[in-house]
Motif scaffolding. Structure first.
Motif, mmCIF file in Angstrom:
data_model
loop_
_atom_site.group_PDB
_atom_site.id
_atom_site.type_symbol
_atom_site.label_atom_id
_atom_site.label_comp_id
_atom_site.label_asym_id
_atom_site.label_seq_id
_atom_site.Cartn_x
_atom_site.Cartn_y
_atom_site.Cartn_z
ATOM 1 N N THR A 74 17.778 -1.131 -20.308
ATOM 2 C CA THR A 74 17.512 -0.384 -21.537
ATOM 3 C C THR A 74 16.005 -0.154 -21.637
ATOM 4 O O THR A 74 15.218 -0.893 -21.030
ATOM 5 C CB THR A 74 17.992 -1.149 -22.791
ATOM 6 N N THR A 76 14.104 -0.889 -24.055
ATOM 7 C CA THR A 76 13.510 -2.096 -24.631
ATOM 8 C C THR A 76 13.307 -3.170 -23.570
ATOM 9 O O THR A 76 12.261 -3.828 -23.527
ATOM 10 C CB THR A 76 14.385 -2.636 -25.777
ATOM 11 N N GLU A 77 14.293 -3.346 -22.680
ATOM 12 C CA GLU A 77 14.153 -4.315 -21.589
ATOM 13 C C GLU A 77 12.993 -3.932 -20.676
ATOM 14 O O GLU A 77 12.204 -4.791 -20.283
ATOM 15 C CB GLU A 77 15.445 -4.399 -20.775
ATOM 16 N N ARG A 80 9.640 -4.658 -22.321
ATOM 17 C CA ARG A 80 9.365 -6.097 -22.286
ATOM 18 C C ARG A 80 8.888 -6.501 -20.889
ATOM 19 O O ARG A 80 7.919 -7.228 -20.745
ATOM 20 C CB ARG A 80 10.621 -6.877 -22.677
ATOM 21 N N SER A 85 4.528 -1.528 -25.399
ATOM 22 C CA SER A 85 5.326 -1.256 -26.591
ATOM 23 C C SER A 85 6.499 -0.340 -26.244
ATOM 24 O O SER A 85 6.470 0.377 -25.236
ATOM 25 C CB SER A 85 4.463 -0.597 -27.670
ATOM 26 N N THR A 86 7.494 -0.334 -27.094
ATOM 27 C CA THR A 86 8.633 0.561 -26.876
ATOM 28 C C THR A 86 8.199 2.016 -27.011
ATOM 29 O O THR A 86 8.717 2.890 -26.320
ATOM 30 C CB THR A 86 9.791 0.242 -27.838
ATOM 31 N N LYS A 113 22.736 2.336 -27.773
ATOM 32 C CA LYS A 113 21.676 2.057 -26.806
ATOM 33 C C LYS A 113 21.702 3.072 -25.665
ATOM 34 O O LYS A 113 22.731 3.673 -25.391
ATOM 35 C CB LYS A 113 21.862 0.666 -26.191
#
Length: 172
Positions: A74, A76-77, A80, A85-86, A113
């Motif tokens: 994803t 977001t993954e 990270r 930042s997203t 998602k």
């Protein structure tokens, strides 16, 4: 930068060693620091070469590396994993998608998602670029005997620890 209390000869010697590390000048047999620096510089040059060949920037290359080595993720993954930042990840993904390197699809189990996947052609091209290096490293490792491997492994483990300690002390 040399400490202020270094004698001038030591400062000149340090400057000469630094110059040799950043060039292709011959190195002394015992100059491990210069060899480590040359490996780091070659790694940077290689990453720039791969990024240029794929027409991506450094964050895009890092995202592609994660997608190729670990599979779909994803946004977001990925953010990270890259430590960004997203919002910044969204920009990276837009550039990669516009260049035809990735596709974004709805998550199969959670339609809210997105899942990001490397496009087969881009993944294949990246592997084509990286395979000679991987094979070269494998050849070097295979040519080492058990004692050499143990020595190099201890050295590299200590080197990794030095990097980790420097990061811990820098607050990163």
């Amino acid at each position: 930068m040399a400490p202020l209390d270094d004698p001038p000869a030591a400062h000149d010697d340090r400057r000469e060693r630094e110059r040799a590390r950043r060039s292709d000048a011959p190195l002394g047999d015992d100059d491990l620091r210069a060899r480590v620096q040359r490996v780091a510089l070659r790694q940077q040059q290689f990453e720039k070469h791969v990024a240029a060949a794929l027409a991506v920037d450094a964050p895009g290359l890092e995202a592609m590396d994660h997608l190729i080595s670990t599979g779909p993720a994803t946004p977001t993954e990925l953010a990270r994993r890259l430590g960004i930042s997203t919002a910044a990840m969204t920009l990276v993904l837009h550039r990669l998608e516009n260049a035809g390197h990735i596709r974004r699809e709805r998550h199969p189990h959670d339609g809210r998602k997105l899942v990001v996947t490397a496009v087969d052609d881009s993944r294949d091209r990246a592997r084509e670029l990286v395979t000679p290096l991987i094979e070269g490293v494998e050849t070097v490792v295979q040519a080492m005997d058990t004692a050499e491997r143990a020595t190099v492994q201890r050295f590299l483990d200590r080197l990794i620890d030095a990097y980790d300690d420097a990061l811990d002390h820098s607050g990163a």
